[in-house]
Motif scaffolding. Structure first.
Motif, short mmCIF file in Angstrom:
data_model
loop_
_atom_site.label_atom_id
_atom_site.label_comp_id
_atom_site.label_asym_id
_atom_site.label_seq_id
_atom_site.Cartn_x
_atom_site.Cartn_y
_atom_site.Cartn_z
N LEU A 119 41.86 -29.23 -29.38
CA LEU A 119 42.37 -29.38 -28.13
C LEU A 119 43.23 -28.09 -27.35
CD1 LEU A 119 46.10 -29.55 -28.56
CD2 LEU A 119 44.97 -31.13 -30.00
N GLN A 120 43.35 -28.22 -25.92
CA GLN A 120 43.88 -27.17 -25.40
C GLN A 120 44.81 -27.99 -24.34
OE1 GLN A 120 41.70 -23.50 -24.04
NE2 GLN A 120 40.19 -25.20 -23.81
N ALA A 121 46.11 -27.82 -24.64
CA ALA A 121 47.30 -28.44 -23.90
C ALA A 121 48.02 -27.42 -23.05
CB ALA A 121 48.32 -28.97 -24.91
N ILE A 122 48.21 -27.81 -21.90
CA ILE A 122 48.86 -26.77 -20.88
C ILE A 122 49.83 -27.57 -20.14
CG2 ILE A 122 48.30 -25.39 -18.70
CD1 ILE A 122 45.38 -26.43 -20.98
N ASP A 123 51.13 -26.87 -20.26
CA ASP A 123 52.18 -27.23 -19.26
C ASP A 123 52.08 -26.57 -18.35
OD1 ASP A 123 54.62 -27.88 -18.25
OD2 ASP A 123 55.83 -27.04 -19.81
N PRO A 124 51.86 -27.31 -17.01
CA PRO A 124 51.60 -26.58 -15.80
C PRO A 124 52.72 -25.84 -15.17
CG PRO A 124 51.57 -29.09 -15.46
CD PRO A 124 51.58 -28.69 -17.03
N ILE A 125 53.94 -26.30 -15.34
CA ILE A 125 54.94 -25.53 -15.01
C ILE A 125 55.42 -24.40 -15.68
CG2 ILE A 125 57.88 -25.84 -14.83
CD1 ILE A 125 56.39 -27.71 -13.00
N PHE A 126 55.23 -24.13 -17.16
CA PHE A 126 55.05 -23.20 -17.93
C PHE A 126 54.24 -22.18 -17.54
CE2 PHE A 126 54.14 -20.42 -21.58
CZ PHE A 126 55.23 -19.96 -21.88
N TRP A 127 52.91 -22.59 -17.30
CA TRP A 127 51.78 -21.74 -16.97
C TRP A 127 51.90 -21.09 -15.48
CZ3 TRP A 127 46.46 -23.37 -15.05
CH2 TRP A 127 45.34 -22.54 -15.26
N SER A 128 52.64 -21.98 -14.67
CA SER A 128 52.90 -21.48 -13.27
C SER A 128 54.17 -20.34 -13.06
CB SER A 128 53.14 -22.43 -12.20
OG SER A 128 54.19 -23.20 -12.52
N ILE A 129 54.93 -20.47 -14.06
CA ILE A 129 56.06 -19.62 -13.88
C ILE A 129 56.06 -18.14 -14.67
CG2 ILE A 129 57.76 -21.49 -13.37
CD1 ILE A 129 58.91 -20.94 -16.07
N VAL A 130 55.22 -18.13 -15.50
CA VAL A 130 55.15 -16.61 -16.34
C VAL A 130 54.68 -15.63 -15.81
CG1 VAL A 130 54.82 -18.08 -18.55
CG2 VAL A 130 52.70 -17.60 -17.28
N ASP A 131 54.07 -15.90 -14.59
CA ASP A 131 53.50 -14.82 -13.64
C ASP A 131 54.87 -13.92 -13.48
OD1 ASP A 131 51.13 -14.92 -13.95
OD2 ASP A 131 50.67 -15.83 -12.09
N ILE A 132 56.22 -14.51 -13.33
CA ILE A 132 57.34 -13.88 -12.79
C ILE A 132 57.52 -12.76 -13.89
CG2 ILE A 132 59.65 -13.91 -12.49
CD1 ILE A 132 59.28 -16.71 -11.41
N ILE A 133 57.57 -13.21 -15.21
CA ILE A 133 57.70 -12.11 -16.44
C ILE A 133 56.72 -10.99 -16.51
CG2 ILE A 133 58.19 -11.72 -18.68
CD1 ILE A 133 60.43 -13.02 -17.32
N ILE A 149 58.10 -10.45 -24.59
CA ILE A 149 57.54 -11.13 -23.45
C ILE A 149 57.66 -12.57 -23.82
CG2 ILE A 149 55.12 -10.97 -24.72
CD1 ILE A 149 54.19 -10.87 -21.82
N TRP A 150 57.35 -12.99 -25.12
CA TRP A 150 57.53 -14.48 -25.50
C TRP A 150 58.97 -14.84 -25.40
CZ3 TRP A 150 53.52 -17.35 -24.20
CH2 TRP A 150 52.48 -16.64 -24.16
N PRO A 151 59.96 -14.59 -25.85
CA PRO A 151 61.37 -14.67 -25.73
C PRO A 151 61.78 -15.08 -24.32
CG PRO A 151 61.26 -13.38 -27.65
CD PRO A 151 59.82 -13.30 -27.03
N LEU A 152 61.32 -13.92 -23.51
CA LEU A 152 61.54 -13.81 -22.09
C LEU A 152 61.15 -14.99 -21.34
CD1 LEU A 152 61.07 -9.98 -21.54
CD2 LEU A 152 63.31 -11.38 -21.11
N LYS A 153 59.85 -15.37 -21.67
CA LYS A 153 59.24 -16.54 -20.94
C LYS A 153 59.81 -17.72 -21.42
CE LYS A 153 54.56 -14.21 -20.13
NZ LYS A 153 53.38 -14.14 -20.61
N ASP A 154 60.17 -17.86 -22.71
CA ASP A 154 60.82 -18.89 -23.26
C ASP A 154 62.22 -19.34 -22.53
OD1 ASP A 154 60.59 -21.14 -24.93
OD2 ASP A 154 62.07 -20.56 -26.35
N THR A 155 62.88 -18.04 -22.35
CA THR A 155 64.08 -18.34 -21.68
C THR A 155 64.16 -18.91 -20.37
OG1 THR A 155 65.19 -16.56 -23.24
CG2 THR A 155 66.50 -17.27 -21.22
N LEU A 156 62.94 -18.08 -19.41
CA LEU A 156 62.87 -18.60 -18.20
C LEU A 156 62.47 -19.91 -17.86
CD1 LEU A 156 62.47 -17.60 -15.19
CD2 LEU A 156 60.09 -17.01 -15.88
N ASN A 157 61.68 -20.45 -18.91
CA ASN A 157 61.22 -21.80 -18.90
C ASN A 157 62.34 -22.68 -19.09
OD1 ASN A 157 58.95 -23.89 -19.10
ND2 ASN A 157 60.01 -24.20 -20.89
#
Length: 368
Positions: A119-133, A149-157
């Motif tokens: 499987l590949q599971a994609i959260d569209p909200i997370f996928w659409s905001i990571v471009d900010i970071i 990078i990953w802690p930053l994306k996690d906090t942003l989400n």
């Protein structure tokens, strides 16, 4: 369109140590929550933006006969049910489905038959905001920040999810993701201001780190991944995930559901391994391909699991786990064993494009 599979797969295999990428498998595919397009409207989002899941069941070796009649008999499916669907096994959210006798029977049958899940599971909200970071770090070229990078994306989400309606309103005002160079400062300033009330949801250091990176973004000349995009379009398509799987497992036999839009596009791709054109995938109609039918319930169940994890806090998940009845616990344990067995076979078989904290919650809920 020609696709050089060597270019796509070699770096991924080396970087992540992916095992059995060259082995022969037969993989059947279905999908859930493919909304085609997630975009911002005058009132919010055009759909619920639930997790998209592409995947199904698989086994080692070339295609073989699948004992679908035995599964149908075990599930007491009516002859009038042309296709096997998750709705034939149960309804409701993830916890209600776990309590279904037929869901438990289905999962146990997959385990007894020795199938793998992929499987590949994609959260569209997370996928659409990571471009900010990604935009800020790409432009800043700071190795120390790249390590975060990953802690930053996690906090942003976390902060985006804390008040998604307000964040979507900010996105709407700035035509996100087409923010552009001239408005980046105002965009980042308003984004920080809107996220400020949710700071208590994050460790203080994590919030300050994210705040510092967003403020750094205001000093840069541009945000490269937030320019020249379609205004308001958060997710345009999921075709890259089809491409990734077909490029990675080049010796597998991929049998995909003949969904009109995807099948038309993918059928135009030529997967090239050097000078050799690969002939390793085909499309089939689900009611004529039992492997696709057998994949539908597990793909739907994983989608329900991901959505359940995203909307509940860690404390709520601990409480929900403790309150499971025996049937729910049994089905959850079977699903956990299926996923563990699949990952033991190959790390490629499970890919979650979700916030790191959500992934940790998911595995904790499965494995406790």
């Amino acid at each position: 369109m020609d696709i050089d599979v060597r270019r796509h797969r070699r770096a991924e295999i080396a970087m992540h140590g992916l095992n059995h990428a060259d082995d022969e498998y037969t993989l059947y595919y279905d999908e859930t929550n493919n909304h085609r397009l997630v975009r911002i409207t005058d009132t919010g989002l055009n759909n619920e933006a639930k997790c998209f899941v592409l995947g199904g069941i698989g086994h080692r070796g070339p295609p073989r006969e699948l004992n679908f009649p035995a599964l149908r008999a075990a599930l007491y499916l009516q002859p009038t049910n042309r296709d096997l669907k998750l709705r034939h096994l149960g309804s409701g959210d993830f916890l209600r489905l776990l309590g279904s006798v037929k869901v438990g029977t289905y999962l146990q049958w997959l385990e007894d038959e020795g199938f793998y899940l992929h499987l590949q599971a994609i959260d569209p909200i997370f996928w659409s905001i990571v471009d900010i970071i990604d935009s800020i770090l790409a432009e800043a070229q700071d190795d120390r920040l790249n390590e975060m990078i990953w802690p930053l994306k996690d906090t942003l989400n976390t902060l985006v999810r804390a008040d998604l309606h307000a964040i979507i309103d900010v996105f709407r005002r700035f035509d996100y993701p087409n923010v552009g160079a001239t408005r980046r400062c105002q965009f980042l300033e308003m984004l920080l201001e809107t996220m400020e009330p949710g700071r208590s949801l994050c460790p203080p250091f994590a919030f300050q780190m994210l705040k510092g990176v967003l403020q750094l973004g205001k000093q840069l000349d541009r945000l490269p991944f937030l320019e020249d995009e379609t205004p308001g379009e958060l997710v345009a398509q999921y075709r890259d995930f089809y491409m990734a799987r077909l490029s990675m497992m080049i010796n597998a036999h991929h049998v995909l559901d003949a969904e009109d839009q995807v099948s038309r596009e993918v059928s135009t791709w030529r997967f090239m391994d050097g000078d050799r054109r690969l002939d390793h995938f085909r499309f089939a109609v689900s009611h004529e391909e039992v492997g696709i039918q057998m994949s539908d319930p597990v793909v739907g169940l994983i989608g329900k699991l991901c959505d359940f994890i995203i909307v509940h806090s860690e404390a709520e998940l601990v409480e929900a786990r403790a309150e499971l009845n025996d049937r729910q616990r049994s089905s959850l344990a079977t699903l956990s064993r299926l996923l563990d067995r699949s990952l033991d076979e190959s790390d490629i078989f499970a890919n979650f494009v979700m916030a790191p904290s959500h992934q940790r919650r998911l595995w904790a809920f499965l494995d406790e």
